[in-house]
Design a protein around this motif. Structure first.
Motif, PDB file in Angstrom:
ATOM      1  N   GLY A  51       0.850  -1.186   0.000  1.00  0.00           N
ATOM      2  CA  GLY A  51       0.000   0.000   0.000  1.00  0.00           C
ATOM      3  C   GLY A  51       0.891   1.243   0.000  1.00  0.00           C
ATOM      4  O   GLY A  51       2.126   1.148  -0.093  1.00  0.00           O
ATOM      5  N   PRO A  52       0.300   2.430   0.145  1.00  0.00           N
ATOM      6  CA  PRO A  52       1.086   3.674   0.047  1.00  0.00           C
ATOM      7  C   PRO A  52       1.848   4.038   1.320  1.00  0.00           C
ATOM      8  O   PRO A  52       2.625   4.981   1.323  1.00  0.00           O
ATOM      9  N   GLY A  53       1.589   3.314   2.431  1.00  0.00           N
ATOM     10  CA  GLY A  53       2.313   3.635   3.673  1.00  0.00           C
ATOM     11  C   GLY A  53       1.387   4.118   4.765  1.00  0.00           C
ATOM     12  O   GLY A  53       1.640   3.910   5.946  1.00  0.00           O
ATOM     13  N   GLN A  93       0.497   1.915  -9.400  1.00  0.00           N
ATOM     14  CA  GLN A  93       1.532   2.921  -9.665  1.00  0.00           C
ATOM     15  C   GLN A  93       1.454   4.126  -8.715  1.00  0.00           C
ATOM     16  O   GLN A  93       2.468   4.555  -8.165  1.00  0.00           O
ATOM     17  N   SER A  94       0.239   4.653  -8.522  1.00  0.00           N
ATOM     18  CA  SER A  94       0.171   5.880  -7.701  1.00  0.00           C
ATOM     19  C   SER A  94       0.456   5.566  -6.230  1.00  0.00           C
ATOM     20  O   SER A  94       1.080   6.361  -5.525  1.00  0.00           O
ATOM     21  N   LYS A 100       7.008   5.454  -1.954  1.00  0.00           N
ATOM     22  CA  LYS A 100       8.414   5.886  -2.030  1.00  0.00           C
ATOM     23  C   LYS A 100       8.617   7.160  -1.218  1.00  0.00           C
ATOM     24  O   LYS A 100       9.574   7.303  -0.471  1.00  0.00           O
ATOM     25  N   LYS A 101       7.656   8.103  -1.384  1.00  0.00           N
ATOM     26  CA  LYS A 101       7.764   9.371  -0.639  1.00  0.00           C
ATOM     27  C   LYS A 101       7.645   9.121   0.852  1.00  0.00           C
ATOM     28  O   LYS A 101       8.403   9.639   1.657  1.00  0.00           O
ATOM     29  N   ASN A 102       6.660   8.289   1.228  1.00  0.00           N
ATOM     30  CA  ASN A 102       6.368   8.086   2.659  1.00  0.00           C
ATOM     31  C   ASN A 102       7.494   7.404   3.435  1.00  0.00           C
ATOM     32  O   ASN A 102       7.605   7.603   4.636  1.00  0.00           O
ATOM     33  N   ILE A 115      16.510  -0.524   2.312  1.00  0.00           N
ATOM     34  CA  ILE A 115      15.099  -0.632   1.874  1.00  0.00           C
ATOM     35  C   ILE A 115      15.094  -0.747   0.353  1.00  0.00           C
ATOM     36  O   ILE A 115      15.719   0.055  -0.340  1.00  0.00           O
ATOM     37  N   GLN A 116      14.382  -1.751  -0.122  1.00  0.00           N
ATOM     38  CA  GLN A 116      14.179  -1.863  -1.572  1.00  0.00           C
ATOM     39  C   GLN A 116      12.679  -1.726  -1.824  1.00  0.00           C
ATOM     40  O   GLN A 116      11.879  -2.369  -1.119  1.00  0.00           O
ATOM     41  N   ILE A 117      12.315  -0.904  -2.780  1.00  0.00           N
ATOM     42  CA  ILE A 117      10.877  -0.712  -3.056  1.00  0.00           C
ATOM     43  C   ILE A 117      10.622  -1.074  -4.518  1.00  0.00           C
ATOM     44  O   ILE A 117      11.304  -0.558  -5.406  1.00  0.00           O
TER      45      ILE A 117
END
Ligand SMILES: C[S@@+](CC[C@H](N)C(=O)[O-])C[C@H]1O[C@@H](n2cnc3c(N)ncnc32)[C@H](O)[C@@H]1O
Length: 366
Positions: A51-53, A93-94, A100-102, A115-117
């Motif tokens: 998820g986005p974090g 994607q979004s 990545k930002k979080n 950390i690998q994303i």
């Protein structure tokens, strides 16, 4: 069939799931990071459906929970020269961009782990990560927070349970199985008998799902599974936890009993015991016991007295594999000693009794 959980604040069911995840991680990390003796030098945490974090309303999702729970361990990671790796994957994607930002460090923050994303479909991501999970000296924790039911099929499950030093926790929409049992898109992944599904009440369907995964474990293999059922809106979901080590399962059960103090198994009254807080039984003047606890205590007493549970080790394993904690068994042992039904002795009702060479004490009925 599914709703995007990141478009609204997390609901109570999601919060309960995340609380279990956080508590379990809090138990798991010290075992692998803070122990005096280290049997592994690489610790991998995989969050395949990241998820986005967060939900965007201040509630942290699994990736940010992992980062937070790693914070107190920095000194140990550095002093023990541990190689700690966090792997995050998100297909959308979004959400991947938000993730990545979080998780990117604040300016000046140095983290003693990698950390690998990635932005892959689970199948591809799991396939690419699987070989490294088997490396000697690795301990792995896999979190598989899928939407629906389809990703943890027989092939993936059997690959995971055959890994050494690997615990996993996966999420599954058990009510989808109940509602769409005959649908090819479900029966292709989960091969449950439709009659069994039919006769299992909706709120107990996750127990059936647990039994299905248990049936996939080869008979001669030592492997432990436990589950927690979650009511979320109109759906019934669940977590399935797996470990090849009895300490892993004890830690997961400790987390579950911390959340469900009556049965250690659900965020609702799964057996419809309808026990009210402060309520006393009219006839016994005792607080009524959940049916599950009552049955466990009866079976444990019977097993001890008819010698089918002849030692502290057998009692410990019976307790854990039935989803109970050593404290439950200790209470029964103390009662049997007090009632002069078994001889007093120093029993070891902890995971240590399962270590090779540990002293196993026989229970002597009087
Ligand atoms: C239940 S949510 C995970 C929530 C997350 N663990 C958290 O705490 O916020 C499932 C996530 O898996 C992603 N997803 C769906 N299909 C996927 C696939 N095939 N491979 C990887 N991720 C996928 C969804 O976009 C969604 O963010």
């Amino acid at each position: 069939m599914s709703r995007d959980i990141h478009k609204k604040p997390f609901d109570e069911g999601t919060k309960a799931k995340l609380a279990i995840f956080r508590d379990y991680l809090r138990e798991w990390l010290p075992v692998f990071i803070a122990k005096r003796e280290i049997y592994w030098n690489t610790i991998n945490i995989y969050d395949f459906f990241s998820g986005p974090g967060s939900d965007g309303f201040g509630n942290k999702g699994t990736p940010l929970i992992i980062l937070e729970e790693l914070n107190p361990h920095f000194d140990n990671i550095i002093s023990k020269k541990l190689n700690v790796n966090l792997y995050l994957n998100e297909y959308d994607q979004s959400k991947y961009e938000a993730l990545k930002k979080n998780v990117s460090p604040e300016k000046g923050d140095v983290r003693p782990y990698s950390i690998q994303i990635e932005n892959l479909d689970f199948k591809i991501s799991f396939k690419s990560k699987f070989p490294e999970m088997g490396n000697k000296g690795n301990a792995n924790l896999l979190f598989l927070d899928q939407t629906g039911v389809k990703h943890i099929n027989e092939e993936i499950f059997s690959k995971i349970i055959n890994l050494k030093q690997t615990d996993f926790l996966f999420f599954i929409s058990s009510s989808t199985i109940k509602r769409f049992a005959e649908h090819p898109s479900i029966s292709r992944y989960i091969k449950l008998n439709s009659e069994d599904i039919e006769k299992t009440p909706y709120h107990k369907i996750h127990r059936l799902v647990l039994e299905y995964y248990k049936s996939l474990i080869p008979q001669n293999k030592e492997y432990y599974l436990a589950s927690f059922s979650l009511k979320k809106n109109a759906g019934l979901y669940g977590l399935i936890f797996g470990s090849g080590h009895v300490l892993g399962i004890e830690k997961f059960l400790t987390t579950c009993w911390g959340i469900d103090k009556e049965r250690g198994e659900a965020n609702f009254d799964i057996d419809e015991d309808k026990i009210q807080k402060g309520q006393f039984d009219l006839f016994t003047n005792e607080v009524p016991k959940p049916k599950k606890v009552d049955l466990f205590e009866k079976e444990l007493k019977e097993g001890i007295l008819n010698k089918s549970l002849p030692s502290d080790k057998a009692i410990y394993l019976f307790t854990i594999t039935n989803g109970f904690l050593p404290s439950h068994a200790r209470k029964i042992i103390a009662q049997l000693i007090k009632e002069n039904k078994i001889q007093k002795s120093s029993f070891n009702l902890s995971t240590k009794v399962c270590k090779s060479g540990a002293l196993v004490t026989q229970v002597k009925p009087l």
